[in-house]
Design an enzyme around this catalytic site. Structure first.
Site, PDB file in Angstrom:
ATOM      1  N   ARG A  74       0.802  -1.230  -0.101  1.00 29.98           N
ATOM      2  CA  ARG A  74       0.064  -0.035   0.097  1.00 29.98           C
ATOM      3  C   ARG A  74       0.833   1.329  -0.088  1.00 29.98           C
ATOM      4  O   ARG A  74       1.337   1.576   0.960  1.00 29.98           O
ATOM      5  CB  ARG A  74      -0.796   0.065   1.056  1.00 29.98           C
ATOM      6  CG  ARG A  74      -1.701   1.060   1.269  1.00 29.98           C
ATOM      7  CD  ARG A  74      -3.010   1.258   0.403  1.00 29.98           C
ATOM      8  NE  ARG A  74      -3.723   0.285   0.492  1.00 29.98           N
ATOM      9  CZ  ARG A  74      -4.732   0.152  -0.105  1.00 29.98           C
ATOM     10  NH1 ARG A  74      -5.090   0.629  -1.573  1.00 29.98           N
ATOM     11  NH2 ARG A  74      -5.595  -1.072  -0.027  1.00 29.98           N
ATOM     12  N   GLN A  90      -8.262  -8.339  -8.161  1.00 32.25           N
ATOM     13  CA  GLN A  90      -8.233  -6.739  -8.707  1.00 32.25           C
ATOM     14  C   GLN A  90      -6.575  -6.575  -8.838  1.00 32.25           C
ATOM     15  O   GLN A  90      -5.911  -6.897  -8.032  1.00 32.25           O
ATOM     16  CB  GLN A  90      -8.668  -5.888  -7.624  1.00 32.25           C
ATOM     17  CG  GLN A  90      -8.529  -4.509  -7.515  1.00 32.25           C
ATOM     18  CD  GLN A  90      -9.222  -3.513  -6.750  1.00 32.25           C
ATOM     19  OE1 GLN A  90     -10.458  -3.935  -6.822  1.00 32.25           O
ATOM     20  NE2 GLN A  90      -8.542  -2.658  -6.007  1.00 32.25           N
ATOM     21  N   ARG A 134       2.049  -7.205  -9.001  1.00 27.95           N
ATOM     22  CA  ARG A 134       2.219  -6.569  -7.799  1.00 27.95           C
ATOM     23  C   ARG A 134       2.418  -7.300  -6.721  1.00 27.95           C
ATOM     24  O   ARG A 134       2.931  -6.977  -5.651  1.00 27.95           O
ATOM     25  CB  ARG A 134       1.443  -5.342  -7.419  1.00 27.95           C
ATOM     26  CG  ARG A 134      -0.101  -5.929  -7.258  1.00 27.95           C
ATOM     27  CD  ARG A 134      -1.133  -4.857  -6.859  1.00 27.95           C
ATOM     28  NE  ARG A 134      -2.431  -5.482  -6.656  1.00 27.95           N
ATOM     29  CZ  ARG A 134      -3.263  -4.941  -5.827  1.00 27.95           C
ATOM     30  NH1 ARG A 134      -2.965  -3.861  -5.366  1.00 27.95           N
ATOM     31  NH2 ARG A 134      -4.489  -5.541  -5.397  1.00 27.95           N
ATOM     32  N   HIS A 179       0.445   2.706 -10.301  1.00 30.30           N
ATOM     33  CA  HIS A 179      -0.249   3.258  -9.268  1.00 30.30           C
ATOM     34  C   HIS A 179       0.516   4.058  -8.389  1.00 30.30           C
ATOM     35  O   HIS A 179       0.601   3.643  -7.239  1.00 30.30           O
ATOM     36  CB  HIS A 179      -0.794   1.893  -8.912  1.00 30.30           C
ATOM     37  CG  HIS A 179      -2.070   2.064  -7.735  1.00 30.30           C
ATOM     38  ND1 HIS A 179      -2.493   3.309  -7.083  1.00 30.30           N
ATOM     39  CD2 HIS A 179      -3.151   1.279  -7.792  1.00 30.30           C
ATOM     40  CE1 HIS A 179      -3.331   3.003  -6.398  1.00 30.30           C
ATOM     41  NE2 HIS A 179      -4.114   2.083  -6.951  1.00 30.30           N
ATOM     42  N   ASP A 188     -12.274   9.723  -7.355  1.00 30.54           N
ATOM     43  CA  ASP A 188     -11.736   8.355  -8.071  1.00 30.54           C
ATOM     44  C   ASP A 188     -12.252   8.554  -9.650  1.00 30.54           C
ATOM     45  O   ASP A 188     -13.383   8.264 -10.047  1.00 30.54           O
ATOM     46  CB  ASP A 188     -12.350   7.154  -7.675  1.00 30.54           C
ATOM     47  CG  ASP A 188     -11.813   5.941  -8.074  1.00 30.54           C
ATOM     48  OD1 ASP A 188     -10.946   5.872  -8.806  1.00 30.54           O
ATOM     49  OD2 ASP A 188     -11.978   4.787  -7.641  1.00 30.54           O
ATOM     50  N   GLU A 211      -1.811   8.337 -11.659  1.00 31.06           N
ATOM     51  CA  GLU A 211      -1.507   6.955 -11.863  1.00 31.06           C
ATOM     52  C   GLU A 211      -1.570   6.792 -13.466  1.00 31.06           C
ATOM     53  O   GLU A 211      -2.714   6.563 -14.097  1.00 31.06           O
ATOM     54  CB  GLU A 211      -2.647   5.842 -11.430  1.00 31.06           C
ATOM     55  CG  GLU A 211      -2.654   6.119  -9.961  1.00 31.06           C
ATOM     56  CD  GLU A 211      -3.828   5.317  -9.253  1.00 31.06           C
ATOM     57  OE1 GLU A 211      -4.038   4.253  -9.884  1.00 31.06           O
ATOM     58  OE2 GLU A 211      -4.244   5.534  -8.403  1.00 31.06           O
TER      59      GLU A 211
END
Length: 302
Positions: free
Chosen positions: A56, A81, A86, A161, A205, A266
């Protein structure tokens, strides 16, 4: 100039004293500090750095799907997701150049958990990902090469990201998305962005699609440019801040007030999937530049 490798991380140190720290798990950039020790990236204090889950903060790498696919017939639909890049252990390939100071990491099917790999088109896709991280005096560039080394064409999303660190999100403005096609994920609506600048006072978002490549997103704090975000071959840009309620719901987001100090801008290819033919390669990059002069790249009077 130096490159130091430990069992879990790689540390780059520029001759001017700026540094970049990269976790081998996810090839996730954890920290970018300027020569004066100013930290440019946000990392949760509860981020898992032991390989147990995606990190995170910093710069997580999203491949081969952004979010969770909504099309049950698409080969990426079974994936979790943001895919598996990652959540995989990348191989450190070593230093490539001295100026800028650059290193590379690689990921192939052999590095991915077999059960996760099977979720993408039944595991039939063969690929090589090469990430190049290049540190200069006032900039950090991350470049991705995706090569289809298999017999089948495949489709994918890519996203850097990036969690940018900011002093206080309520003082921050972002420039140069005026007139861009925007999909608001909170409203589930698409429209043209008409705001001359973006400000943040609640959860945010949005996916800005097909943004002209010359447009530079600038993070501005009280009239001062903190960071410029440059893109190469990345048509889309996600802008995200979770705000209060969503931050509280994420167990690895700490401190809970941390949304005040982060802003995700991003760059990616997420508005649609990119189709890569067998034997072909796709390359894209983002460059983060510290400071700069405010640039107005849109006609705010039209």
């Amino acid at each position: 100039m130096s490159v130091e490798e430990t069992e879990t991380e790689v540390l780059l140190t520029h001759k001017n004293g700026s540094t970049v720290r990269i976790l081998k798990f996810g090839a996730n950039v954890l920290s970018w500090q300027l020569a004066d020790k100013t930290e440019k990236l946000w990392l949760s204090t509860a981020a898992k750095l032991d390989g147990s889950k995606a990190v995170r903060g910093g710069i997580p790498l999203v491949f081969p799907v952004f979010g969770k696919s909504k099309d049950p017939d698409h080969p990426t639909f079974p994936l979790p997701q943001h895919g598996f890049a990652r959540n995989s252990h990348w191989e450190f390939l070593g230093q490539t150049t001295e100026s800028p100071l650059a290193v590379q990491f690689g990921l192939g099917p052999e590095n991915v958990d077999p059960e996760s790999l099977k979720l993408w088109d039944k595991g039939q896709n063969d690929f090589t990902l090469i990430l190049t991280v290049a540190l200069d005096e006032e900039s950090l560039k991350t470049t991705i090469d995706v090569e289809n080394t298999g017999k089948h064409d495949f489709e994918f999303n890519w996203l850097f990201h990036t969690y940018n660190r900011v002093p206080d999100i309520t003082d921050v403005l972002v420039t140069n998305f005026t007139d861009a096609k925007c999909y608001d994920q909170l409203l589930a609506e698409e429209y043209s962005e008409k705001a001359p600048i973006i400000s943040f006072h609640e959860e945010f978002d949005r996916i800005y699609k097909d943004v002209e490549q010359h447009k530079i997103a600038q993070i501005v704090d009280k009239g001062k440019v903190l960071t410029e975000v440059h893109r190469e071959n990345l048509p889309d840009c996600v802008v995200w801040n979770p705000w209060i309620k969503k931050s509280e719901g994420m167990g690895d987001f700490e401190p809970k007030s941390g949304y005040h100090n982060m802003l995700c801008i991003e760059p990616g290819h997420v508005g649609d999937f990119y189709k890569l033919a067998s034997g072909k390669k796709w390359t894209a990059s983002q460059e983060l530049v510290s400071g700069g002069e405010i640039k107005v790249q849109t006609n705010i009077f039209s």
